[in-house]
Structure formats: C-alpha cells, structure tokens
Design an enzyme around this catalytic site. Structure first.
Site, mmCIF file in Angstrom:
data_model
loop_
_atom_site.group_PDB
_atom_site.id
_atom_site.type_symbol
_atom_site.label_atom_id
_atom_site.label_comp_id
_atom_site.label_asym_id
_atom_site.label_seq_id
_atom_site.Cartn_x
_atom_site.Cartn_y
_atom_site.Cartn_z
ATOM 1 N N VAL A 160 0.832 -1.217 0.000
ATOM 2 C CA VAL A 160 0.000 0.000 0.000
ATOM 3 C C VAL A 160 0.865 1.266 0.000
ATOM 4 O O VAL A 160 0.426 2.333 -0.429
ATOM 5 C CB VAL A 160 -0.949 -0.043 1.225
ATOM 6 C CG1 VAL A 160 -0.168 0.030 2.537
ATOM 7 C CG2 VAL A 160 -2.008 1.037 1.177
ATOM 8 N N LYS A 161 2.130 1.138 0.472
ATOM 9 C CA LYS A 161 2.957 2.335 0.609
ATOM 10 C C LYS A 161 3.476 2.871 -0.722
ATOM 11 O O LYS A 161 3.986 3.995 -0.778
ATOM 12 C CB LYS A 161 4.129 2.087 1.560
ATOM 13 C CG LYS A 161 3.740 1.728 2.976
ATOM 14 C CD LYS A 161 2.830 2.717 3.686
ATOM 15 C CE LYS A 161 3.383 4.107 3.816
ATOM 16 N NZ LYS A 161 2.702 4.868 4.908
ATOM 17 N N ASP A 162 3.343 2.120 -1.800
ATOM 18 C CA ASP A 162 3.732 2.669 -3.114
ATOM 19 C C ASP A 162 2.959 3.956 -3.411
ATOM 20 O O ASP A 162 3.492 4.893 -4.013
ATOM 21 C CB ASP A 162 3.419 1.663 -4.232
ATOM 22 C CG ASP A 162 4.383 0.490 -4.268
ATOM 23 O OD1 ASP A 162 5.250 0.392 -3.384
ATOM 24 O OD2 ASP A 162 4.250 -0.349 -5.194
#
Ligand code: PMP
Length: 331
Positions: A43-45
């Site tokens: 999700v951190k992309d």
C-alpha cells in the site's frame, strides 16, 4: 491497447477482492483492496509516489536529487523503486536493530542504507529525526517525512478512496483499517465521509498501540504488544489528525493470526500481519453492524515479507502464539 507507462503508472488501480470465507461466515460482503498487488508490493507505493510528486511540483526535488527517509519497511521499498524509475537517489536511515533481510533488500533495490543506533523518539539522534537533519544538509534532497507529510493521505483521498467507491458503485457501509502513519485510513475515511457521512469509519488497532484509546477516550494510552509490523502508534500524526473515526476496534495477535491463516488456507490469499488485524477488525465490525452490510478493508502486503516469522511454527512458539488451530486441517 492497455499498456502502463513504466513502474509509476502501474501503482494503484488494484482489484477489490471479496473475502469469500469471511463474507460467508458473517453474512456481510467483506472486501479487501489488493494493495499487495502494487508493483513495489505494498500500500505504501501510493504514498511514496504522492510524496515524490508533491516535492517535484513544489520544485523541491530536481533531476538527479535525493529522497531521504527514516524507515524500516514498505515505504523505503516503495521509495527505492520509484527513485530508480525516476532517476533519483534514495537514502534510507534505519535503526541498526532491524533485520539484515530488510537492509539487504533496500540495498538490492539500489538505495544507500545508513544504519544508526536505535534510540527513542525523544532522543535527537532517533533515526526519524536524523533523517530530517541529513535531508536538510544534503543538496537537492527532500525528506519524505511520511508520518506528517499530508501528501501521504492525499494519495488515498485521491486514489484509494475513489477506486473503492467506483468498484462498489458507492455501496460501502463500513471502512476499517489499521494505521501506521494513518495515511491510508485517514485519506480514504475523509473521502468516504465527503461522499456519504453514514459510512461507518473505524480504526483497527493492534495491542500496544495508543490509537484505540485515543478514539474511544481522546487520550493515548497503551497496553500489551504485537508482533505485527508497520502499524500502531503512540502519537497522533499529522496524517491522522482530524480524520473522522466513528469507533475503534482492537484486535490481538491470536485473532490476527487466525485471520491470516484463514486467508491463506480458505481464501488462497498469502498476507502479512497487518492484514490479519484489518480482517479481524472487519469481522468484528460485521458482527456489530449485522448481516447485509458491505465492509471494506486493506490487504496491505504479502505474507512473503514475513515468512520467517508469521509462517514459522518455531518462531510463533517462541512468542507463545502458536496454536494447533492454525494447522491447515482446521480450515
Ligand atoms: N501495513 C503495513 C504492512 C505497513 O507497512 C503499513 C505502513 N507502515 C501499514 C499497514 C499502514 O499504512 P499507513 O502508513 O498508511 O497507515
């Protein structure tokens, strides 16, 4: 033709997956946004991309510049990938207590990794504070500052929330997610409340984090601990500040592991520990709301990142978290 232009254009637009076994058990539609399918694997992309784009738009990051962050996890991995794709250098400040695998992974991705002594946040040499100073001293560099940089939650207000809205035709009754920086939870919660204030927005919290008590009472207090990584906090970050929260749900490690193993053996989804907290909380929310509701959560990253821990019987036994109820024959 449907062709994405490189790594950056491949971030987002992830599928929304019906978690069949959990939906059938609760009579709700329990849906997971498949963030583990982002090209950097988490999700951190999305946050990493919005932070870099924001710095570019403000003229703070010029070609050949450096992105600096204090991180041990998925944000560093996302930043390192995007820096390669965009021609930036990536400098990661990491506590020297972090696993060799994480440091090796970041180095393999091309980041410069600078291990520093692990000291508490109040110490000026804490790795997060050091990363801010190093960024300030480095020419043509930015400090990503994921906890307090609002470009993080904007990523989820502008992409994750609208994607879920489109994928469900706006038929969302509940939104529940654990928070690390708070970017994912807060950005999507703010979007959902703008669309429909009746959508119930609930913070999922592991033991040892202060946000459950914060939402319930307005005060941070903590008890217990958790083996989950990347989530929980003992302060309200700028990304969490002002985020709508109708309630909070606490999930302990036993419950999270039961959800992670059920996802693996019944749904065929190999997920990380924070997903166990999220799905455990989604099931509790489904029970509170009753059958017939649609509840959305996040499938943050894959179990492959935690193979030697979450999926090792020996390791779980050493933490007194193994139970025979986790054997495949029980699912
Ligand atoms: N799960 C995992 C595995 C993470 O690495 C993170 C980010 N630290 C989160 C959940 C929480 O995301 P956010 O920072 O947007 O709150």
């Amino acid at each position: 033709m449907d062709i994405k232009s490189g790594f950056v254009a491949t971030i987002g637009n992830t599928p929304l997956i019906r978690l069949n076994s959990f939906s059938e058990a609760t009579g709700c539609e329990i849906l997971g946004k498949a963030e583990f399918l982002n090209p950097g694997g988490s999700v951190k992309d999305r946050a990493a991309l919005f932070i870099i784009k924001d710095a570019e738009e403000q003229g703070l990051l010029q070609p050949g510049g450096t992105v600096v962050e204090g991180t041990a996890g998925n944000t560093g991995i996302g930043l390192a990938h995007i820096c390669n794709a965009k021609g930036y250098k990536c400098l990661i400040i990491i506590p020297e207590t972090q696993s060799q695998e994480k440091m090796d992974m970041l180095r393999t991705l091309g980041a410069e990794v600078r291990p520093v002594p692990a000291v508490p946040y109040k110490n000026p040499d804490n790795y997060v504070k050091l990363s801010a100073r190093i960024a300030a001293e480095t020419p043509n560099a930015i400090w990503a500052n994921q906890f307090d940089n609002l470009a993080n939650r904007r990523a989820h207000y502008e992409t994750t929330g609208p994607e879920i809205w489109a994928q469900t035709d706006g038929q969302v009754d509940g939104w529940v997610a654990a928070t690390g920086t708070g970017g994912t939870y807060a950005g999507a919660a703010m979007f959902f409340k703008d669309k429909n204030p009746d959508i119930r927005c609930v913070v999922a919290d592991p033991m040892g984090s202060g946000l459950y008590s914060y939402v319930k009472t307005g005060e941070i207090s903590t008890s217990g601990n958790s083996i989950t990584e990347g989530i929980g906090n003992s302060r309200v970050t700028a990304n969490m500040a002002g985020a709508p929260a109708d309630d909070a749900i606490q999930v302990n490690d036993h419950e999270a592991l039961q959800a992670v193993y059920q996802l693996l053996y019944k749904d065929g989804l190999f997920m990380g520990g924070s997903v166990g907290i999220n799905v455990g909380a989604a099931v509790k929310l489904a029970k509170q709301m009753g059958p017939g509701h649609t509840i959305v959560t996040i499938l943050c990253d894959s179990g492959a990142r935690y193979q030697s821990r979450l999926f090792s019987q020996d390791w779980l036994k050493s933490k007194e978290l193994w139970s025979d109820s986790l054997l495949p024959s029980n699912f």
